[in-house]
Design a protein around this motif. Sequence first.
Motif, PDB file in Angstrom:
ATOM      1  N   ASN A   1       0.862  -1.189   0.000  1.00 46.88           N
ATOM      2  CA  ASN A   1       0.000   0.000   0.000  1.00 46.88           C
ATOM      3  C   ASN A   1       0.896   1.236   0.000  1.00 46.88           C
ATOM      4  O   ASN A   1       2.119   1.136  -0.145  1.00 46.88           O
ATOM      5  CB  ASN A   1      -0.970  -0.016   1.187  1.00 46.88           C
ATOM      6  CG  ASN A   1      -0.254  -0.068   2.531  1.00 46.88           C
ATOM      7  OD1 ASN A   1       0.902   0.330   2.652  1.00 46.88           O
ATOM      8  ND2 ASN A   1      -0.947  -0.553   3.551  1.00 46.88           N
TER       9      ASN A   1
ATOM     10  N   ASN B   1      -1.371 -11.507   4.291  1.00 44.79           N
ATOM     11  CA  ASN B   1      -1.111 -10.057   4.204  1.00 44.79           C
ATOM     12  C   ASN B   1      -2.365  -9.301   3.768  1.00 44.79           C
ATOM     13  O   ASN B   1      -2.729  -8.273   4.351  1.00 44.79           O
ATOM     14  CB  ASN B   1       0.029  -9.776   3.219  1.00 44.79           C
ATOM     15  CG  ASN B   1       1.400  -9.893   3.857  1.00 44.79           C
ATOM     16  OD1 ASN B   1       1.580  -9.597   5.035  1.00 44.79           O
ATOM     17  ND2 ASN B   1       2.380 -10.338   3.081  1.00 44.79           N
TER      18      ASN B   1
ATOM     19  N   LYS C   1      -4.478  -6.850   6.148  1.00 46.68           N
ATOM     20  CA  LYS C   1      -4.605  -5.469   5.702  1.00 46.68           C
ATOM     21  C   LYS C   1      -6.074  -5.050   5.703  1.00 46.68           C
ATOM     22  O   LYS C   1      -6.405  -3.930   6.121  1.00 46.68           O
ATOM     23  CB  LYS C   1      -4.001  -5.292   4.306  1.00 46.68           C
ATOM     24  CG  LYS C   1      -4.017  -3.843   3.816  1.00 46.68           C
ATOM     25  CD  LYS C   1      -3.321  -3.695   2.462  1.00 46.68           C
ATOM     26  CE  LYS C   1      -4.111  -4.282   1.334  1.00 46.68           C
ATOM     27  NZ  LYS C   1      -3.545  -3.951  -0.008  1.00 46.68           N
TER      28      LYS C   1
ATOM     29  N   THR D   1      -2.265  -1.624   8.544  1.00 47.00           N
ATOM     30  CA  THR D   1      -0.815  -1.808   8.619  1.00 47.00           C
ATOM     31  C   THR D   1      -0.405  -2.494   9.916  1.00 47.00           C
ATOM     32  O   THR D   1       0.559  -3.274   9.932  1.00 47.00           O
ATOM     33  CB  THR D   1      -0.089  -0.456   8.483  1.00 47.00           C
ATOM     34  OG1 THR D   1      -0.468   0.160   7.241  1.00 47.00           O
ATOM     35  CG2 THR D   1       1.418  -0.648   8.489  1.00 47.00           C
TER      36      THR D   1
ATOM     37  N   VAL E   1      -0.720  -6.191   9.313  1.00 42.72           N
ATOM     38  CA  VAL E   1       0.338  -6.686   8.433  1.00 42.72           C
ATOM     39  C   VAL E   1       1.658  -6.769   9.186  1.00 42.72           C
ATOM     40  O   VAL E   1       2.432  -7.721   9.022  1.00 42.72           O
ATOM     41  CB  VAL E   1       0.473  -5.788   7.181  1.00 42.72           C
ATOM     42  CG1 VAL E   1       1.645  -6.240   6.317  1.00 42.72           C
ATOM     43  CG2 VAL E   1      -0.821  -5.806   6.368  1.00 42.72           C
TER      44      VAL E   1
END
Length: 441
Positions: free
Chosen positions: A129, A261, A265, A270, A273
């Motif tokens: 991202n 992941n 997410k 974040t 993750v």
Amino acid sequence: MNNHPVLNRLDTESVGKSFVRYLIPSIVGMMLMAVNIVIDGIMVGNRLGSVALAGVGIAVPVYTIFVATSLWIGIGAATKYSIEMGAKRTEEARIVFSNAITSIFIVTLIIAIVAYINQIKLAYALGANSDTYVYVADYMSIMLIFGFIFTIENVFSVMVRNDGGPNLSMVALVITSLVNIALNYIFLFKLDYGVKGAAAATVIGAAIGIVILSMHFFKKESNLRFVRFKFDYKLLATLLVIGFPSFLSEVGFSVFTISHNVTFKYLAGTDGVSAFAVLNYVHSVMLLLFLGMGGAIQPLISYYYGAKDNHKMTVTLRLAIWTSLGAGILFFFIGLNASGPMVDLFGNFPSEVRAIAIPGIKLFFIAYLFMGINFVMMTYYQSIGQIRMAIWITSAREIILLLIILAILPRIFGLNGVWLAIPLSEFIVLITIIYYQKARD
């Protein structure tokens, strides 16, 4: 260099002694490699922070794809090589080796070129991202340019171990790991190269590993030789079929990483993750130890299969199952009692990250009660040519069943459902193995 076949110790040595002789170097080498991976994560997390650690975690599947490709051809070649050597067909075994090295080099270059051209799209597809992209891109670019180094090192390591050189394979892994650790410290803390430095350290360590493994070709007891050959598409197809479960196993790790992941997410941003990145580093350690057990029995099972020695095959399998079960129980209790210190090793993370990672590790480690046996059985089936069952094990545990479970459990249990997806998947696969074995008996 010696061009004549050398008597293999497996013909005269007891099964227990052979098992230990291959198991200890394989486990030690994998442990050092595992420590190397963890220290990578510790250094990146402590020097660059949790977002950088998440970025490297997102980019790791690129490295995994190279490893998967090398194992696809490499394990296929190593298994075929040992079967030929067990049947005393030395020249055929050398042709297998020569075809494999040439094939893996060509395939690696093609993958690297295609991926490098599309690396921006690839980064976001892997779960990057706006926060993590710069770290993903930096790490990925180095890995793509020098990916062929990893594949050659992996093939050399597998082939040397199958040619009676488990100790040299271990030494190469140890030195590779130590070089990587030293260079990581220099590149990250002294020269401030960022995640590119971490990637470069890994590449340089692998290159040194190739040099060390090359020493095997000059030993008197070595049967490995490059020989003149005509490229054999039929042989390559055979190697690809035999090695496909190993390829799927590595691809499965990429699917596992990417799917987790993306899910984290979506559910926790974040922070999620970053929490998973910590688990993934720890999981890599455990995974490598189980791979070490599989790597220890593959040369033995393949050789005994080629020599038609069913008794030695059975004894080897039993030893491996009990060893993997004991290791799985040990890992499970470590997860229950040391999840907090594990997270703290990787940096001073925000409380939000710790709140996700610590209970998650405890749940995830349930998987290790079943995972080791699944790895051993996959290796066994692959080594004796029962490829369909080996493919089922590898495709089910981290691809088919995992994705189905991951689509269902988080809707019911939230983040806990994500952590429990792999344990449930491994348990179901083990049940199918038990059913299959009973049906065969």
